[in-house]
Design a protein around this motif. Sequence first.
Motif, PDB file in Angstrom:
ATOM      1  N   THR A  68      53.599  53.842  40.429  1.00 52.21           N
ATOM      2  CA  THR A  68      52.636  53.487  39.395  1.00 52.21           C
ATOM      3  C   THR A  68      51.261  54.083  39.673  1.00 52.21           C
ATOM      4  OG1 THR A  68      53.800  51.393  39.102  1.00 52.21           O
ATOM      5  CG2 THR A  68      51.577  51.536  38.168  1.00 52.21           C
ATOM      6  N   VAL A  69      50.664  54.690  38.662  1.00 56.64           N
ATOM      7  CA  VAL A  69      49.290  55.177  38.756  1.00 56.64           C
ATOM      8  C   VAL A  69      48.516  54.547  37.604  1.00 56.64           C
ATOM      9  CG1 VAL A  69      47.757  57.174  38.654  1.00 56.64           C
ATOM     10  CG2 VAL A  69      49.956  57.354  39.832  1.00 56.64           C
ATOM     11  N   LEU A  70      47.451  53.840  37.950  1.00 55.24           N
ATOM     12  CA  LEU A  70      46.598  53.211  36.947  1.00 55.24           C
ATOM     13  C   LEU A  70      45.178  53.751  37.073  1.00 55.24           C
ATOM     14  CD1 LEU A  70      47.740  49.484  37.315  1.00 55.24           C
ATOM     15  CD2 LEU A  70      48.508  51.158  35.619  1.00 55.24           C
ATOM     16  N   GLU A  71      44.579  54.108  35.950  1.00 60.09           N
ATOM     17  CA  GLU A  71      43.202  54.601  35.958  1.00 60.09           C
ATOM     18  C   GLU A  71      42.227  53.488  36.343  1.00 60.09           C
ATOM     19  OE1 GLU A  71      39.939  56.787  33.083  1.00 60.09           O
ATOM     20  OE2 GLU A  71      41.859  56.216  32.241  1.00 60.09           O
ATOM     21  N   ALA A  72      42.444  52.304  35.780  1.00 57.31           N
ATOM     22  CA  ALA A  72      41.661  51.110  36.100  1.00 57.31           C
ATOM     23  C   ALA A  72      42.665  49.968  36.221  1.00 57.31           C
ATOM     24  CB  ALA A  72      40.640  50.813  35.010  1.00 57.31           C
ATOM     25  N   ALA A  73      42.372  48.986  37.079  1.00 59.21           N
ATOM     26  CA  ALA A  73      43.380  47.961  37.343  1.00 59.21           C
ATOM     27  C   ALA A  73      42.771  46.599  37.599  1.00 59.21           C
ATOM     28  CB  ALA A  73      44.218  48.374  38.553  1.00 59.21           C
ATOM     29  N   LEU A  74      43.544  45.584  37.222  1.00 57.68           N
ATOM     30  CA  LEU A  74      43.286  44.211  37.616  1.00 57.68           C
ATOM     31  C   LEU A  74      44.410  43.836  38.576  1.00 57.68           C
ATOM     32  CD1 LEU A  74      42.395  42.531  34.195  1.00 57.68           C
ATOM     33  CD2 LEU A  74      40.821  43.191  36.025  1.00 57.68           C
ATOM     34  N   LEU A  75      44.054  43.330  39.746  1.00 57.48           N
ATOM     35  CA  LEU A  75      45.044  43.017  40.766  1.00 57.48           C
ATOM     36  C   LEU A  75      44.952  41.555  41.191  1.00 57.48           C
ATOM     37  CD1 LEU A  75      44.327  46.019  43.174  1.00 57.48           C
ATOM     38  CD2 LEU A  75      46.010  45.955  41.342  1.00 57.48           C
ATOM     39  N   THR A  76      46.115  40.958  41.393  1.00 57.64           N
ATOM     40  CA  THR A  76      46.203  39.659  42.059  1.00 57.64           C
ATOM     41  C   THR A  76      47.269  39.816  43.130  1.00 57.64           C
ATOM     42  OG1 THR A  76      47.985  38.695  40.705  1.00 57.64           O
ATOM     43  CG2 THR A  76      45.696  38.443  39.890  1.00 57.64           C
ATOM     44  N   ILE A  77      47.445  38.800  43.941  1.00 55.14           N
ATOM     45  CA  ILE A  77      48.489  38.913  44.960  1.00 55.14           C
ATOM     46  C   ILE A  77      49.877  38.792  44.346  1.00 55.14           C
ATOM     47  CG2 ILE A  77      47.008  38.189  46.856  1.00 55.14           C
ATOM     48  CD1 ILE A  77      48.505  35.450  46.697  1.00 55.14           C
ATOM     49  N   ARG A  78      49.952  38.605  43.037  1.00 52.04           N
ATOM     50  CA  ARG A  78      51.230  38.539  42.345  1.00 52.04           C
ATOM     51  C   ARG A  78      51.549  39.781  41.519  1.00 52.04           C
ATOM     52  NH1 ARG A  78      49.334  34.068  43.550  1.00 52.04           N
ATOM     53  NH2 ARG A  78      47.622  33.859  42.128  1.00 52.04           N
ATOM     54  N   GLU A  79      50.515  40.479  41.015  1.00 51.56           N
ATOM     55  CA  GLU A  79      50.783  41.600  40.115  1.00 51.56           C
ATOM     56  C   GLU A  79      49.588  42.538  39.972  1.00 51.56           C
ATOM     57  OE1 GLU A  79      51.408  40.396  36.049  1.00 51.56           O
ATOM     58  OE2 GLU A  79      49.640  39.135  36.053  1.00 51.56           O
ATOM     59  N   ALA A  80      49.885  43.695  39.369  1.00 56.09           N
ATOM     60  CA  ALA A  80      48.855  44.667  38.980  1.00 56.09           C
ATOM     61  C   ALA A  80      48.998  44.893  37.485  1.00 56.09           C
ATOM     62  CB  ALA A  80      49.049  45.978  39.722  1.00 56.09           C
ATOM     63  N   ARG A  81      47.866  45.014  36.807  1.00 55.75           N
ATOM     64  CA  ARG A  81      47.854  45.278  35.374  1.00 55.75           C
ATOM     65  C   ARG A  81      46.936  46.454  35.080  1.00 55.75           C
ATOM     66  NH1 ARG A  81      47.353  39.760  31.973  1.00 55.75           N
ATOM     67  NH2 ARG A  81      48.818  38.510  33.180  1.00 55.75           N
ATOM     68  N   ALA A  82      47.351  47.272  34.126  1.00 62.98           N
ATOM     69  CA  ALA A  82      46.433  48.296  33.621  1.00 62.98           C
ATOM     70  C   ALA A  82      45.289  47.570  32.936  1.00 62.98           C
ATOM     71  CB  ALA A  82      47.161  49.207  32.641  1.00 62.98           C
ATOM     72  N   TRP A  83      44.106  48.168  32.976  1.00 64.39           N
ATOM     73  CA  TRP A  83      42.913  47.507  32.451  1.00 64.39           C
ATOM     74  C   TRP A  83      42.062  48.508  31.709  1.00 64.39           C
ATOM     75  CZ3 TRP A  83      38.041  46.463  35.729  1.00 64.39           C
ATOM     76  CH2 TRP A  83      37.214  45.509  35.113  1.00 64.39           C
ATOM     77  N   SER A  84      41.542  48.104  30.589  1.00 65.51           N
ATOM     78  CA  SER A  84      40.550  48.882  29.845  1.00 65.51           C
ATOM     79  C   SER A  84      39.231  48.139  29.991  1.00 65.51           C
ATOM     80  CB  SER A  84      40.939  48.994  28.370  1.00 65.51           C
ATOM     81  OG  SER A  84      42.128  49.713  28.239  1.00 65.51           O
ATOM     82  N   ALA A 121      28.417  44.989  30.719  1.00 67.61           N
ATOM     83  CA  ALA A 121      28.962  43.989  29.797  1.00 67.61           C
ATOM     84  C   ALA A 121      30.093  43.176  30.423  1.00 67.61           C
ATOM     85  CB  ALA A 121      29.463  44.676  28.528  1.00 67.61           C
ATOM     86  N   LEU A 122      30.386  43.388  31.700  1.00 72.16           N
ATOM     87  CA  LEU A 122      31.485  42.679  32.361  1.00 72.16           C
ATOM     88  C   LEU A 122      31.206  41.180  32.364  1.00 72.16           C
ATOM     89  CD1 LEU A 122      34.170  43.007  33.887  1.00 72.16           C
ATOM     90  CD2 LEU A 122      32.833  43.171  35.998  1.00 72.16           C
ATOM     91  N   ASP A 123      32.221  40.406  31.923  1.00 70.49           N
ATOM     92  CA  ASP A 123      32.072  38.956  31.887  1.00 70.49           C
ATOM     93  C   ASP A 123      33.393  38.298  32.284  1.00 70.49           C
ATOM     94  OD1 ASP A 123      33.735  39.193  29.641  1.00 70.49           O
ATOM     95  OD2 ASP A 123      32.157  38.697  28.221  1.00 70.49           O
ATOM     96  N   GLU A 124      33.406  36.968  32.314  1.00 72.44           N
ATOM     97  CA  GLU A 124      34.608  36.231  32.694  1.00 72.44           C
ATOM     98  C   GLU A 124      35.793  36.560  31.789  1.00 72.44           C
ATOM     99  OE1 GLU A 124      34.102  31.989  34.373  1.00 72.44           O
ATOM    100  OE2 GLU A 124      32.425  32.302  32.972  1.00 72.44           O
ATOM    101  N   GLY A 125      35.543  36.744  30.511  1.00 73.83           N
ATOM    102  CA  GLY A 125      36.623  37.058  29.579  1.00 73.83           C
ATOM    103  C   GLY A 125      37.370  38.333  29.964  1.00 73.83           C
ATOM    104  N   ALA A 126      36.639  39.338  30.409  1.00 84.16           N
ATOM    105  CA  ALA A 126      37.261  40.608  30.801  1.00 84.16           C
ATOM    106  C   ALA A 126      38.092  40.460  32.078  1.00 84.16           C
ATOM    107  CB  ALA A 126      36.199  41.680  30.990  1.00 84.16           C
ATOM    108  N   LEU A 127      37.810  39.410  32.852  1.00 81.13           N
ATOM    109  CA  LEU A 127      38.515  39.173  34.117  1.00 81.13           C
ATOM    110  C   LEU A 127      39.503  38.013  34.035  1.00 81.13           C
ATOM    111  CD1 LEU A 127      35.519  39.535  36.601  1.00 81.13           C
ATOM    112  CD2 LEU A 127      37.165  41.290  35.894  1.00 81.13           C
ATOM    113  N   ALA A 128      39.671  37.437  32.856  1.00 80.23           N
ATOM    114  CA  ALA A 128      40.479  36.216  32.700  1.00 80.23           C
ATOM    115  C   ALA A 128      41.859  36.335  33.345  1.00 80.23           C
ATOM    116  CB  ALA A 128      40.606  35.858  31.223  1.00 80.23           C
ATOM    117  N   ALA A 129      42.488  37.489  33.258  1.00 78.98           N
ATOM    118  CA  ALA A 129      43.847  37.661  33.777  1.00 78.98           C
ATOM    119  C   ALA A 129      43.942  37.490  35.290  1.00 78.98           C
ATOM    120  CB  ALA A 129      44.384  39.042  33.384  1.00 78.98           C
ATOM    121  N   ILE A 130      42.821  37.593  36.006  1.00 82.18           N
ATOM    122  CA  ILE A 130      42.870  37.479  37.472  1.00 82.18           C
ATOM    123  C   ILE A 130      42.169  36.234  38.006  1.00 82.18           C
ATOM    124  CG2 ILE A 130      43.158  39.960  37.822  1.00 82.18           C
ATOM    125  CD1 ILE A 130      40.162  40.074  38.592  1.00 82.18           C
ATOM    126  N   LEU A 131      41.716  35.374  37.114  1.00 83.14           N
ATOM    127  CA  LEU A 131      40.934  34.210  37.559  1.00 83.14           C
ATOM    128  C   LEU A 131      41.744  32.913  37.639  1.00 83.14           C
ATOM    129  CD1 LEU A 131      37.573  34.872  35.697  1.00 83.14           C
ATOM    130  CD2 LEU A 131      38.252  35.532  38.030  1.00 83.14           C
TER     131      LEU A 131
END
Length: 124
Positions: free
Chosen positions: A28-44, A50-60
């Motif tokens: 897997t190659v991702l340009e930008a990513a959200l990571l947790t100890i369970r998974e990786a997700r592609a991220w835009s 403008a970064l806020d909690e909503g943009a990080l919701a998937a990892i919080l």
Amino acid sequence: MKINRERDGGGPIIRGFTRTGFRLDEETVLEAALLTIREARAWSPPPLTALDEGALAAILEPAPEFVLIGTGANLARPPRALVDALEARGMGVEPMDSRAAARAWGVLRSEGREIAAALYPLEA
């Protein structure tokens, strides 16, 4: 100190960098990513300003000990409102350039830490 780059700590393993992003696990190659100890997700990601909690919701959820924020090619500070909001929820925030954040991810996940990461593109 031995760094365990295998799955013992959980989560995706960042194996390196390519022209187009982060090489995770075997293919897997991702340009930008959200990571947790369970998974990786592609991220835009939004612009860092403008970064806020909503943009990080998937990892919080569940709440990590802290969030690594890889800010692209250079270190930049995330918005103070985001840092304050995460700290109010008991999470630390560690900004660094994205390559440093990827390396820190490997060390911390091998220690079994409950962490999350938001990695902006290497060219950002």
